[in-house]
Design a protein around this motif. Structure first.
Motif, PDB file in Angstrom:
ATOM      1  N   ARG A  42     -23.747 106.040 -11.986  1.00  0.00           N
ATOM      2  CA  ARG A  42     -24.334 107.123 -11.187  1.00  0.00           C
ATOM      3  C   ARG A  42     -24.619 106.656  -9.763  1.00  0.00           C
ATOM      4  O   ARG A  42     -25.769 106.434  -9.369  1.00  0.00           O
ATOM      5  CB  ARG A  42     -25.630 107.630 -11.824  1.00  0.00           C
ATOM      6  CG  ARG A  42     -25.437 108.241 -13.193  1.00  0.00           C
ATOM      7  CD  ARG A  42     -26.697 108.939 -13.644  1.00  0.00           C
ATOM      8  NE  ARG A  42     -26.690 109.159 -15.076  1.00  0.00           N
ATOM      9  CZ  ARG A  42     -27.677 109.711 -15.769  1.00  0.00           C
ATOM     10  NH1 ARG A  42     -28.774 110.110 -15.127  1.00  0.00           N
ATOM     11  NH2 ARG A  42     -27.602 109.861 -17.070  1.00  0.00           N
ATOM     12  N   ARG A  83     -24.760 108.706   0.123  1.00  0.00           N
ATOM     13  CA  ARG A  83     -25.713 108.596   1.226  1.00  0.00           C
ATOM     14  C   ARG A  83     -25.518 109.735   2.234  1.00  0.00           C
ATOM     15  O   ARG A  83     -25.252 109.524   3.423  1.00  0.00           O
ATOM     16  CB  ARG A  83     -25.560 107.240   1.906  1.00  0.00           C
ATOM     17  CG  ARG A  83     -25.756 106.047   0.964  1.00  0.00           C
ATOM     18  CD  ARG A  83     -27.132 106.041   0.330  1.00  0.00           C
ATOM     19  NE  ARG A  83     -27.373 104.801  -0.423  1.00  0.00           N
ATOM     20  CZ  ARG A  83     -28.439 104.590  -1.163  1.00  0.00           C
ATOM     21  NH1 ARG A  83     -29.380 105.517  -1.268  1.00  0.00           N
ATOM     22  NH2 ARG A  83     -28.588 103.437  -1.816  1.00  0.00           N
ATOM     23  N   ALA A  96     -20.136 112.540  -7.070  1.00  0.00           N
ATOM     24  CA  ALA A  96     -20.751 111.563  -6.169  1.00  0.00           C
ATOM     25  C   ALA A  96     -19.735 110.885  -5.265  1.00  0.00           C
ATOM     26  O   ALA A  96     -19.985 110.703  -4.066  1.00  0.00           O
ATOM     27  CB  ALA A  96     -21.505 110.508  -6.979  1.00  0.00           C
ATOM     28  N   LEU A 105     -26.284 116.511  -9.882  1.00  0.00           N
ATOM     29  CA  LEU A 105     -26.120 115.998  -8.521  1.00  0.00           C
ATOM     30  C   LEU A 105     -25.858 117.118  -7.529  1.00  0.00           C
ATOM     31  O   LEU A 105     -26.286 117.056  -6.372  1.00  0.00           O
ATOM     32  CB  LEU A 105     -24.970 114.983  -8.477  1.00  0.00           C
ATOM     33  CG  LEU A 105     -24.736 114.316  -7.122  1.00  0.00           C
ATOM     34  CD1 LEU A 105     -25.973 113.561  -6.649  1.00  0.00           C
ATOM     35  CD2 LEU A 105     -23.533 113.371  -7.184  1.00  0.00           C
ATOM     36  N   CYS A 125     -32.988 104.386   1.818  1.00  0.00           N
ATOM     37  CA  CYS A 125     -31.858 103.531   1.454  1.00  0.00           C
ATOM     38  C   CYS A 125     -31.877 102.210   2.207  1.00  0.00           C
ATOM     39  O   CYS A 125     -31.344 101.207   1.737  1.00  0.00           O
ATOM     40  CB  CYS A 125     -30.528 104.250   1.683  1.00  0.00           C
ATOM     41  SG  CYS A 125     -30.214 104.758   3.383  1.00  0.00           S
ATOM     42  N   SER A 180     -19.792 111.111  -1.223  1.00  0.00           N
ATOM     43  CA  SER A 180     -19.835 109.894  -0.422  1.00  0.00           C
ATOM     44  C   SER A 180     -18.815 109.955   0.713  1.00  0.00           C
ATOM     45  O   SER A 180     -19.081 109.477   1.824  1.00  0.00           O
ATOM     46  CB  SER A 180     -19.582 108.678  -1.315  1.00  0.00           C
ATOM     47  OG  SER A 180     -19.693 107.478  -0.576  1.00  0.00           O
ATOM     48  N   HIS A 182     -28.078 118.852  -3.499  1.00  0.00           N
ATOM     49  CA  HIS A 182     -27.263 118.944  -2.288  1.00  0.00           C
ATOM     50  C   HIS A 182     -26.771 120.367  -2.012  1.00  0.00           C
ATOM     51  O   HIS A 182     -26.016 120.585  -1.078  1.00  0.00           O
ATOM     52  CB  HIS A 182     -26.058 117.998  -2.397  1.00  0.00           C
ATOM     53  CG  HIS A 182     -26.427 116.547  -2.404  1.00  0.00           C
ATOM     54  ND1 HIS A 182     -26.840 115.878  -1.279  1.00  0.00           N
ATOM     55  CD2 HIS A 182     -26.476 115.640  -3.412  1.00  0.00           C
ATOM     56  CE1 HIS A 182     -27.106 114.618  -1.583  1.00  0.00           C
ATOM     57  NE2 HIS A 182     -26.894 114.457  -2.876  1.00  0.00           N
ATOM     58  N   THR A 211     -25.230 106.752  -5.753  1.00  0.00           N
ATOM     59  CA  THR A 211     -25.984 107.674  -4.907  1.00  0.00           C
ATOM     60  C   THR A 211     -25.238 107.898  -3.597  1.00  0.00           C
ATOM     61  O   THR A 211     -25.151 106.976  -2.774  1.00  0.00           O
ATOM     62  CB  THR A 211     -27.386 107.111  -4.596  1.00  0.00           C
ATOM     63  OG1 THR A 211     -28.088 106.898  -5.818  1.00  0.00           O
ATOM     64  CG2 THR A 211     -28.167 108.064  -3.712  1.00  0.00           C
ATOM     65  N   TRP A 248     -21.330 113.380 -13.058  1.00  0.00           N
ATOM     66  CA  TRP A 248     -22.099 112.942 -11.881  1.00  0.00           C
ATOM     67  C   TRP A 248     -21.210 112.163 -10.912  1.00  0.00           C
ATOM     68  O   TRP A 248     -21.156 112.446  -9.710  1.00  0.00           O
ATOM     69  CB  TRP A 248     -23.272 112.082 -12.338  1.00  0.00           C
ATOM     70  CG  TRP A 248     -24.073 111.449 -11.233  1.00  0.00           C
ATOM     71  CD1 TRP A 248     -23.668 110.447 -10.401  1.00  0.00           C
ATOM     72  CD2 TRP A 248     -25.405 111.797 -10.825  1.00  0.00           C
ATOM     73  NE1 TRP A 248     -24.666 110.122  -9.519  1.00  0.00           N
ATOM     74  CE2 TRP A 248     -25.736 110.939  -9.748  1.00  0.00           C
ATOM     75  CE3 TRP A 248     -26.344 112.728 -11.285  1.00  0.00           C
ATOM     76  CZ2 TRP A 248     -26.984 110.992  -9.125  1.00  0.00           C
ATOM     77  CZ3 TRP A 248     -27.576 112.781 -10.657  1.00  0.00           C
ATOM     78  CH2 TRP A 248     -27.887 111.929  -9.592  1.00  0.00           C
ATOM     79  N   LYS A 249     -20.509 111.165 -11.458  1.00  0.00           N
ATOM     80  CA  LYS A 249     -19.724 110.277 -10.592  1.00  0.00           C
ATOM     81  C   LYS A 249     -18.565 111.003  -9.932  1.00  0.00           C
ATOM     82  O   LYS A 249     -18.236 110.730  -8.767  1.00  0.00           O
ATOM     83  CB  LYS A 249     -19.208 109.081 -11.393  1.00  0.00           C
ATOM     84  CG  LYS A 249     -18.554 108.016 -10.527  1.00  0.00           C
ATOM     85  CD  LYS A 249     -18.264 106.756 -11.316  1.00  0.00           C
ATOM     86  CE  LYS A 249     -17.729 105.664 -10.417  1.00  0.00           C
ATOM     87  NZ  LYS A 249     -17.512 104.386 -11.158  1.00  0.00           N
ATOM     88  N   ARG A 276     -25.912 101.737 -11.672  1.00  0.00           N
ATOM     89  CA  ARG A 276     -25.323 101.871 -10.335  1.00  0.00           C
ATOM     90  C   ARG A 276     -23.834 102.176 -10.415  1.00  0.00           C
ATOM     91  O   ARG A 276     -23.286 102.880  -9.559  1.00  0.00           O
ATOM     92  CB  ARG A 276     -25.526 100.580  -9.542  1.00  0.00           C
ATOM     93  CG  ARG A 276     -26.908 100.367  -8.949  1.00  0.00           C
ATOM     94  CD  ARG A 276     -27.234 101.327  -7.792  1.00  0.00           C
ATOM     95  NE  ARG A 276     -26.263 101.342  -6.742  1.00  0.00           N
ATOM     96  CZ  ARG A 276     -26.244 100.508  -5.706  1.00  0.00           C
ATOM     97  NH1 ARG A 276     -27.146  99.552  -5.602  1.00  0.00           N
ATOM     98  NH2 ARG A 276     -25.311 100.615  -4.773  1.00  0.00           N
TER      99      ARG A 276
END
Length: 314
Positions: free
Chosen positions: A182, A186, A67, A107, A278, A71, A111, A184, A63-64, A179
């Motif tokens: 994982r 934006r 992510a 994830l 957010c 980002s 998207h 998020t 996931w990260k 947090r």
């Protein structure tokens, strides 16, 4: 075994897109960029013991890894499309690879990110992802557009991820650790800022350090009021105010967006960020000069220690 793992990753991350003419399975992917769009590309590597602590679940690593790259696209105002995934693994651990691919896919799916290629090799554990996204021509958000008089804002809350790292192994702070594991990206917020924000960056290395990049690229300075920094209830419940401020200013891995914009747009942008879920908080202003300055309790301004993450710091 290597090709079995590749096939398994392809099965777990399948995402159909009309602009993918040839994906995983050939020597290179063949892709189509829509007319009137520019291509934004970003790449990050996650190294065991540096970007994720020992014992981090494979799902969270997958996931990260995606992510942090999404980002970067969000900070440019780009819409994600494709990704490449390269895994350096100590051994051919099928369960680990499946878990990582499942986290990546969890994830990628919302998207609509298609995995179109990558590589596997043997060595110390590290995961590299490259992402590609689309922008309307000439509308990319840059670090270099901040102007004197602009307002500084940030999405979400700051400091949770750094605090989460502190909480690992304590049996406390599960919300903060989540947090860290994982984040998020934006993406929707970044898209909404196109044509409104004058500069933007994602907070990966710490607010002071990352806002400092905007200041250098734009030839300006920033003044922040630490009392205005948005901090979550979970963070405030576990740590003293001085600690939460330090986490918010210099802690990395939050992957919120820090951006600048003319003051007349603050109300509309705040409403739009609230609609997206957010939120966004006004934390300072852009002024003439260099670097980032912080207000003390007496209202005096002082140069901020840079802080933040530096891979090659002694």
């Amino acid at each position: 075994m290597e090709f079995d793992l590749i096939e398994r990753v392809r099965d777990l991350t399948a995402q159909a897109r009309d602009d993918v003419l040839t994906g995983i399975g050939d020597d290179a992917a063949v892709l189509t960029v829509p007319a009137g769009r520019e291509l934004a590309v970003a790449m990050d590597t996650l190294v065991a013991g540096v970007h994720f602590p020992p014992g981090t679940r494979a799902f969270d690593i997958g996931w990260k890894a995606l992510a942090v790259n999404l980002s970067d696209l969000a900070a440019m105002g780009a819409v994600p499309a494709w990704a490449l995934l390269s895994m350096t693994l100590p051994d051919a651990d099928r369960a680990f690879v499946e878990g990582l691919a499942e986290g990546f896919a969890a994830l990628a799916a919302p998207h609509r990110v298609a995995l179109v290629g990558g590589d596997t090799t043997r060595g110390p554990l590290s995961i590299t992802v490259a992402v590609h996204g689309f922008l309307p021509s000439g509308q990319g958000l840059l670090r270099s557009g901040a102007n004197v008089g602009d307002v500084v804002m940030v999405t979400g809350t700051l400091g949770d991820a750094a605090a989460g790292l502190r909480c690992i192994g304590t049996g406390r702070g599960d919300d903060l650790v989540a947090r860290l594991d994982r984040p998020t990206p934006r993406v929707a917020a970044g898209g909404a800022l196109r044509g409104v924000a004058t500069a933007c960056i994602d907070v990966s290395d710490g607010l002071v350090a990352d806002l400092g990049h905007i200041c250098r690229a734009s030839g300006v300075a920033a003044e922040l009021d630490p009392a205005l920094l948005p901090r979550s209830e979970a963070l405030r419940a576990m740590f003293a105010d001085n600690d939460t401020t330090a986490f918010a200013l210099t802690g990395g891995d939050d992957y919120e967006l820090c951006f600048t914009l003319p003051s007349q747009h603050v109300a509309d942008v705040s409403a739009e960020m609230a609609r997206l879920g957010c939120g966004a908080t006004r934390i300072g202003r852009i002024v003439a000069g260099q670097g980032v300055r912080l207000a003390d309790t007496a209202g005096q301004w002082h140069a901020a220690a840079v802080g933040g993450w530096d891979h090659f710091a002694p």
